[in-house]
Write a protein that holds these residues in place. Structure first.
Motif, PDB file in Angstrom:
ATOM      1  N   GLU A  61       0.836  -1.206   0.000  1.00  0.00           N
ATOM      2  CA  GLU A  61       0.000   0.000   0.000  1.00  0.00           C
ATOM      3  C   GLU A  61       0.869   1.255   0.000  1.00  0.00           C
ATOM      4  O   GLU A  61       0.537   2.243  -0.654  1.00  0.00           O
ATOM      5  CB  GLU A  61      -0.933   0.001   1.214  1.00  0.00           C
ATOM      6  N   LEU A  62       1.990   1.210   0.720  1.00  0.00           N
ATOM      7  CA  LEU A  62       2.873   2.371   0.794  1.00  0.00           C
ATOM      8  C   LEU A  62       3.564   2.659  -0.540  1.00  0.00           C
ATOM      9  O   LEU A  62       3.771   3.812  -0.897  1.00  0.00           O
ATOM     10  CB  LEU A  62       3.929   2.178   1.888  1.00  0.00           C
ATOM     11  N   VAL A  63       3.936   1.613  -1.271  1.00  0.00           N
ATOM     12  CA  VAL A  63       4.679   1.816  -2.514  1.00  0.00           C
ATOM     13  C   VAL A  63       3.777   1.845  -3.740  1.00  0.00           C
ATOM     14  O   VAL A  63       4.250   2.066  -4.847  1.00  0.00           O
ATOM     15  CB  VAL A  63       5.782   0.740  -2.706  1.00  0.00           C
ATOM     16  N   ASP A  64       2.484   1.641  -3.565  1.00  0.00           N
ATOM     17  CA  ASP A  64       1.559   1.595  -4.693  1.00  0.00           C
ATOM     18  C   ASP A  64       1.627   2.867  -5.532  1.00  0.00           C
ATOM     19  O   ASP A  64       1.681   2.810  -6.762  1.00  0.00           O
ATOM     20  CB  ASP A  64       0.132   1.362  -4.196  1.00  0.00           C
ATOM     21  N   ASP A  65       1.657   4.013  -4.897  1.00  0.00           N
ATOM     22  CA  ASP A  65       1.714   5.298  -5.609  1.00  0.00           C
ATOM     23  C   ASP A  65       3.018   5.418  -6.399  1.00  0.00           C
ATOM     24  O   ASP A  65       3.018   5.831  -7.557  1.00  0.00           O
ATOM     25  CB  ASP A  65       1.571   6.449  -4.609  1.00  0.00           C
ATOM     26  N   VAL A  66       4.123   5.020  -5.772  1.00  0.00           N
ATOM     27  CA  VAL A  66       5.429   5.112  -6.433  1.00  0.00           C
ATOM     28  C   VAL A  66       5.485   4.167  -7.635  1.00  0.00           C
ATOM     29  O   VAL A  66       5.946   4.546  -8.716  1.00  0.00           O
ATOM     30  CB  VAL A  66       6.566   4.787  -5.432  1.00  0.00           C
ATOM     31  N   VAL A  67       5.004   2.949  -7.471  1.00  0.00           N
ATOM     32  CA  VAL A  67       5.010   1.977  -8.565  1.00  0.00           C
ATOM     33  C   VAL A  67       4.161   2.495  -9.724  1.00  0.00           C
ATOM     34  O   VAL A  67       4.545   2.387 -10.896  1.00  0.00           O
ATOM     35  CB  VAL A  67       4.517   0.594  -8.085  1.00  0.00           C
ATOM     36  N   GLY A  68       3.018   3.095  -9.417  1.00  0.00           N
ATOM     37  CA  GLY A  68       2.165   3.674 -10.452  1.00  0.00           C
ATOM     38  C   GLY A  68       2.883   4.755 -11.230  1.00  0.00           C
ATOM     39  O   GLY A  68       2.793   4.821 -12.470  1.00  0.00           O
ATOM     40  N   LYS A  69       3.631   5.612 -10.531  1.00  0.00           N
ATOM     41  CA  LYS A  69       4.378   6.679 -11.202  1.00  0.00           C
ATOM     42  C   LYS A  69       5.477   6.104 -12.092  1.00  0.00           C
ATOM     43  O   LYS A  69       5.711   6.581 -13.207  1.00  0.00           O
ATOM     44  CB  LYS A  69       4.972   7.636 -10.169  1.00  0.00           C
ATOM     45  N   ILE A  70       6.153   5.083 -11.609  1.00  0.00           N
ATOM     46  CA  ILE A  70       7.220   4.446 -12.408  1.00  0.00           C
ATOM     47  C   ILE A  70       6.628   3.827 -13.674  1.00  0.00           C
ATOM     48  O   ILE A  70       7.186   3.973 -14.766  1.00  0.00           O
ATOM     49  CB  ILE A  70       7.982   3.397 -11.569  1.00  0.00           C
TER      50      ILE A  70
END
Length: 141
Positions: A119-128
């Protein structure tokens, strides 16, 4: 062979095996929920190491639960654990004053940790992923 006779034979066999077990035996409980009927079940598994140093495990009790009850890592299980520890102390069947009586489920704990991390890295993965798509579009042009 009749199913009840088979059950009785297996039950007696497991009792004999446990009586001969050269090591301590450990009991574990877990619950299961039927997705189709919403019925909940509890089962108890016994674990021990046999004379050939092989880990053995058998389900020794399986029962339907009328109200939903679970025995996972939830804090409300502490009441049940305290009661069981008291019963074993009274019967002098509790080793090391119960220090290792309740062992939390590592799989469940790891699963919770991974869910939070994802859940914490979901936003970052989406941006990548969006950046990768953008770069691929630039190469086509």
């Amino acid at each position: 062979m009749d199913i009840l006779m088979y059950y009785a034979k297996e039950r007696d066999h497991i009792k004999e095996e446990l009586a001969k077990a050269p090591s301590l035996i450990c009991l574990a409980s877990d619950s299961l929920n039927s997705e189709h009927t919403n019925d909940e079940y509890i089962y108890i598994t016994v674990h021990w190491v046999d004379k050939h140093w092989k880990l053995q495990k058998r389900i020794i009790r399986f029962r339907a639960l009328s109200p939903p009850i679970t025995l996972g890592n939830a804090s409300y299980n502490n009441v049940m654990v305290s009661f069981l520890k008291y019963c074993f102390r009274v019967n002098r069947a509790l080793l090391c004053d119960g220090v290792c009586f309740q062992v939390r489920c590592c799989e469940h704990i790891l699963n919770l940790i991974v869910k939070v991390c994802l859940e914490l890295v979901d936003d970052v993965v989406g941006k990548i992923l969006n950046e990768i798509k953008y770069i691929k579009k630039l190469r086509i042009c």
